[in-house]
Design a protein around this motif. Structure first.
Motif, PDB file in Angstrom:
ATOM      1  N   MET A  63      -8.240 -10.940 -17.758  1.00 60.71           N
ATOM      2  CA  MET A  63      -8.017  -9.568 -18.217  1.00 60.71           C
ATOM      3  C   MET A  63      -6.931  -8.858 -17.411  1.00 60.71           C
ATOM      4  O   MET A  63      -6.542  -7.741 -17.739  1.00 60.71           O
ATOM      5  CB  MET A  63      -9.320  -8.770 -18.137  1.00 60.71           C
ATOM      6  N   GLY A  64      -6.456  -9.505 -16.339  1.00 65.79           N
ATOM      7  CA  GLY A  64      -5.398  -8.922 -15.529  1.00 65.79           C
ATOM      8  C   GLY A  64      -5.868  -8.341 -14.216  1.00 65.79           C
ATOM      9  O   GLY A  64      -5.099  -7.680 -13.504  1.00 65.79           O
ATOM     10  N   GLY A  65      -7.111  -8.595 -13.861  1.00 65.22           N
ATOM     11  CA  GLY A  65      -7.663  -8.033 -12.628  1.00 65.22           C
ATOM     12  C   GLY A  65      -7.052  -8.630 -11.372  1.00 65.22           C
ATOM     13  O   GLY A  65      -6.759  -9.827 -11.317  1.00 65.22           O
ATOM     14  N   VAL A  66      -6.858  -7.780 -10.373  1.00 67.75           N
ATOM     15  CA  VAL A  66      -6.375  -8.205  -9.060  1.00 67.75           C
ATOM     16  C   VAL A  66      -7.435  -7.780  -8.042  1.00 67.75           C
ATOM     17  O   VAL A  66      -7.699  -6.583  -7.893  1.00 67.75           O
ATOM     18  CB  VAL A  66      -5.025  -7.545  -8.711  1.00 67.75           C
ATOM     19  N   PRO A  67      -8.070  -8.732  -7.357  1.00 63.13           N
ATOM     20  CA  PRO A  67      -9.164  -8.355  -6.456  1.00 63.13           C
ATOM     21  C   PRO A  67      -8.689  -7.635  -5.207  1.00 63.13           C
ATOM     22  O   PRO A  67      -7.649  -7.960  -4.636  1.00 63.13           O
ATOM     23  CB  PRO A  67      -9.793  -9.708  -6.102  1.00 63.13           C
ATOM     24  N   VAL A  68      -9.473  -6.638  -4.812  1.00 63.01           N
ATOM     25  CA  VAL A  68      -9.266  -5.931  -3.555  1.00 63.01           C
ATOM     26  C   VAL A  68     -10.442  -6.274  -2.647  1.00 63.01           C
ATOM     27  O   VAL A  68     -11.595  -6.008  -2.981  1.00 63.01           O
ATOM     28  CB  VAL A  68      -9.204  -4.406  -3.764  1.00 63.01           C
TER      29      VAL A  68
ATOM     30  N   GLN B 258      -6.601  -5.724   5.972  1.00 62.59           N
ATOM     31  CA  GLN B 258      -5.565  -5.038   5.208  1.00 62.59           C
ATOM     32  C   GLN B 258      -6.210  -4.005   4.290  1.00 62.59           C
ATOM     33  O   GLN B 258      -7.249  -4.274   3.679  1.00 62.59           O
ATOM     34  CB  GLN B 258      -4.777  -6.031   4.346  1.00 62.59           C
ATOM     35  N   ASN B 259      -5.589  -2.820   4.173  1.00 61.11           N
ATOM     36  CA  ASN B 259      -6.093  -1.863   3.194  1.00 61.11           C
ATOM     37  C   ASN B 259      -5.596  -2.265   1.810  1.00 61.11           C
ATOM     38  O   ASN B 259      -4.826  -3.213   1.654  1.00 61.11           O
ATOM     39  CB  ASN B 259      -5.681  -0.430   3.561  1.00 61.11           C
ATOM     40  N   TYR B 260      -6.036  -1.538   0.789  1.00 62.31           N
ATOM     41  CA  TYR B 260      -5.701  -1.958  -0.574  1.00 62.31           C
ATOM     42  C   TYR B 260      -4.205  -1.860  -0.852  1.00 62.31           C
ATOM     43  O   TYR B 260      -3.668  -2.639  -1.649  1.00 62.31           O
ATOM     44  CB  TYR B 260      -6.511  -1.175  -1.599  1.00 62.31           C
ATOM     45  N   VAL B 261      -3.512  -0.920  -0.216  1.00 65.38           N
ATOM     46  CA  VAL B 261      -2.066  -0.818  -0.397  1.00 65.38           C
ATOM     47  C   VAL B 261      -1.390  -2.097   0.090  1.00 65.38           C
ATOM     48  O   VAL B 261      -0.547  -2.690  -0.609  1.00 65.38           O
ATOM     49  CB  VAL B 261      -1.494   0.407   0.354  1.00 65.38           C
ATOM     50  N   GLU B 262      -1.752  -2.541   1.277  1.00 64.25           N
ATOM     51  CA  GLU B 262      -1.163  -3.766   1.829  1.00 64.25           C
ATOM     52  C   GLU B 262      -1.515  -4.980   0.971  1.00 64.25           C
ATOM     53  O   GLU B 262      -0.668  -5.868   0.769  1.00 64.25           O
ATOM     54  CB  GLU B 262      -1.663  -3.965   3.256  1.00 64.25           C
ATOM     55  N   GLN B 263      -2.734  -5.027   0.460  1.00 66.83           N
ATOM     56  CA  GLN B 263      -3.136  -6.154  -0.384  1.00 66.83           C
ATOM     57  C   GLN B 263      -2.344  -6.189  -1.684  1.00 66.83           C
ATOM     58  O   GLN B 263      -1.981  -7.267  -2.171  1.00 66.83           O
ATOM     59  CB  GLN B 263      -4.635  -6.084  -0.675  1.00 66.83           C
TER      60      GLN B 263
ATOM     61  N   HIS C 291       3.015   4.303  -2.257  1.00 63.05           N
ATOM     62  CA  HIS C 291       3.241   3.451  -1.088  1.00 63.05           C
ATOM     63  C   HIS C 291       3.280   1.969  -1.473  1.00 63.05           C
ATOM     64  O   HIS C 291       3.999   1.184  -0.851  1.00 63.05           O
ATOM     65  CB  HIS C 291       2.175   3.727  -0.029  1.00 63.05           C
ATOM     66  N   ILE C 292       2.532   1.598  -2.509  1.00 60.64           N
ATOM     67  CA  ILE C 292       2.625   0.227  -3.007  1.00 60.64           C
ATOM     68  C   ILE C 292       4.022  -0.025  -3.571  1.00 60.64           C
ATOM     69  O   ILE C 292       4.652  -1.040  -3.282  1.00 60.64           O
ATOM     70  CB  ILE C 292       1.558  -0.048  -4.085  1.00 60.64           C
ATOM     71  N   ALA C 293       4.509   0.918  -4.380  1.00 61.74           N
ATOM     72  CA  ALA C 293       5.832   0.760  -4.994  1.00 61.74           C
ATOM     73  C   ALA C 293       6.925   0.657  -3.947  1.00 61.74           C
ATOM     74  O   ALA C 293       7.820  -0.193  -4.041  1.00 61.74           O
ATOM     75  CB  ALA C 293       6.109   1.936  -5.939  1.00 61.74           C
ATOM     76  N   VAL C 294       6.871   1.517  -2.930  1.00 61.83           N
ATOM     77  CA  VAL C 294       7.877   1.489  -1.874  1.00 61.83           C
ATOM     78  C   VAL C 294       7.793   0.187  -1.084  1.00 61.83           C
ATOM     79  O   VAL C 294       8.792  -0.479  -0.816  1.00 61.83           O
ATOM     80  CB  VAL C 294       7.731   2.708  -0.946  1.00 61.83           C
ATOM     81  N   GLY C 295       6.569  -0.192  -0.704  1.00 61.79           N
ATOM     82  CA  GLY C 295       6.386  -1.395   0.101  1.00 61.79           C
ATOM     83  C   GLY C 295       6.763  -2.669  -0.630  1.00 61.79           C
ATOM     84  O   GLY C 295       7.290  -3.607  -0.033  1.00 61.79           O
TER      85      GLY C 295
ATOM     86  N   ARG D  88       1.353   0.065   9.239  1.00 64.29           N
ATOM     87  CA  ARG D  88       0.939  -0.997   8.324  1.00 64.29           C
ATOM     88  C   ARG D  88       1.810  -1.022   7.084  1.00 64.29           C
ATOM     89  O   ARG D  88       2.190  -2.085   6.590  1.00 64.29           O
ATOM     90  CB  ARG D  88      -0.537  -0.814   7.933  1.00 64.29           C
ATOM     91  N   ALA D  89       2.113   0.160   6.527  1.00 68.40           N
ATOM     92  CA  ALA D  89       2.962   0.213   5.335  1.00 68.40           C
ATOM     93  C   ALA D  89       4.354  -0.311   5.631  1.00 68.40           C
ATOM     94  O   ALA D  89       4.966  -1.024   4.824  1.00 68.40           O
ATOM     95  CB  ALA D  89       3.044   1.657   4.824  1.00 68.40           C
ATOM     96  N   HIS D  90       4.897   0.012   6.821  1.00 67.94           N
ATOM     97  CA  HIS D  90       6.211  -0.473   7.207  1.00 67.94           C
ATOM     98  C   HIS D  90       6.209  -1.994   7.336  1.00 67.94           C
ATOM     99  O   HIS D  90       7.129  -2.678   6.867  1.00 67.94           O
ATOM    100  CB  HIS D  90       6.630   0.153   8.533  1.00 67.94           C
ATOM    101  N   ALA D  91       5.140  -2.549   7.923  1.00 72.51           N
ATOM    102  CA  ALA D  91       5.050  -4.000   8.076  1.00 72.51           C
ATOM    103  C   ALA D  91       4.986  -4.669   6.713  1.00 72.51           C
ATOM    104  O   ALA D  91       5.600  -5.713   6.482  1.00 72.51           O
ATOM    105  CB  ALA D  91       3.826  -4.364   8.903  1.00 72.51           C
ATOM    106  N   GLY D  92       4.245  -4.054   5.755  1.00 79.95           N
ATOM    107  CA  GLY D  92       4.173  -4.612   4.405  1.00 79.95           C
ATOM    108  C   GLY D  92       5.522  -4.592   3.721  1.00 79.95           C
ATOM    109  O   GLY D  92       5.892  -5.536   3.032  1.00 79.95           O
ATOM    110  N   ALA D  93       6.286  -3.534   3.915  1.00 78.75           N
ATOM    111  CA  ALA D  93       7.607  -3.422   3.322  1.00 78.75           C
ATOM    112  C   ALA D  93       8.543  -4.476   3.879  1.00 78.75           C
ATOM    113  O   ALA D  93       9.349  -5.071   3.159  1.00 78.75           O
ATOM    114  CB  ALA D  93       8.184  -2.024   3.539  1.00 78.75           C
ATOM    115  N   VAL D  94       8.459  -4.726   5.199  1.00 83.11           N
ATOM    116  CA  VAL D  94       9.302  -5.745   5.824  1.00 83.11           C
ATOM    117  C   VAL D  94       8.980  -7.123   5.276  1.00 83.11           C
ATOM    118  O   VAL D  94       9.871  -7.905   4.945  1.00 83.11           O
ATOM    119  CB  VAL D  94       9.117  -5.712   7.355  1.00 83.11           C
TER     120      VAL D  94
END
Length: 208
Positions: A70-75, A81-86, A119-123, A196-202
């Motif tokens: 169905m398109g689900g992505v598990p968190v 990791q928080n959900y943004v990083e995941q 933050h997901i989009a930016v990262g 954490r968001a910066h590390a995800g973006a890198v």
């Protein structure tokens, strides 16, 4: 059954789908559970396989295969990791992911939008597609793809301008530019979240 209700309610879809196969689709304003009927019908009509976030416990047997199809992505709630990083990691490892998020986070009138989608989009370095629906005219659709700059107030002002054009004077639009909910956090907590968001973006950037 969902498509039956979509057509029964007389919804009309305006515009086409996004060009990007990796993007975040936001839907606003979110006022009722019936919103899901429109977005389910719209994505089917456009031939899109939209994704959504769900608790990892929902992806266990016997529902796991169904949820993924169905398109689900598990968190994973227990992850460091928080959900943004995941979700940034999910974009990094997939060639196609159209993640649908309701930034208001509630059907009630929100004081401000939740900023996780941003933050997901930016990262992940993916565009945001602006989904909208108007119950007065029974029309809705997917608007333009917007790349975020990292300047949260300026980007949110651009997003609000689009919704103001589509839904002028709607009372829930003020929440778009009411600020990042992280402004309410403890400063030390915010510094950790920023790192954490910066590390995800890198990591996401290094995968290109």
């Amino acid at each position: 059954m969902l498509l039956f209700f979509y057509h029964l309610q007389g919804w009309k879809l305006e515009g086409g789908g996004p060009q990007s196969r990796r993007c975040i689709i936001i839907g606003a304003p979110h006022t009722t559970n019936w919103d899901f009927i429109f977005f389910a019908g719209a994505t089917h009509e456009l031939g899109l396989h939209a994704g959504f976030m769900g608790k990892d416990t929902l992806f266990r047997w016997p529902m796991g295969r169904f949820m993924r199809e169905m398109g689900g992505v598990p968190v994973v709630r227990s992850s460091r990791q928080n959900y943004v990083e995941q979700m940034i990691e999910a974009f990094r490892t997939r060639d196609e992911l159209m993640l649908v998020i309701a930034p208001e986070g509630t059907r009630k009138q929100a004081r401000r939008w939740k900023s996780g989608f941003y933050h997901i989009a930016v990262g992940a370095g993916v565009p945001i597609v602006l989904g909208w629906l108007d119950y007065n005219t029974r029309r809705g659709g997917l608007g333009p793809e917007m790349m975020m700059t990292g300047d949260y107030p300026a980007d949110m002002a651009r997003i609000r301008a689009f919704y103001e054009e589509r839904l002028p004077g709607h009372p829930q639009l003020a929440a778009i530019t009411a600020g990042d909910e992280s402004d309410d956090r403890d400063p030390a907590h915010q510094r950790r979240a920023d790192r954490r968001a910066h590390a995800g973006a890198v990591r996401a950037g290094g995968a290109d």
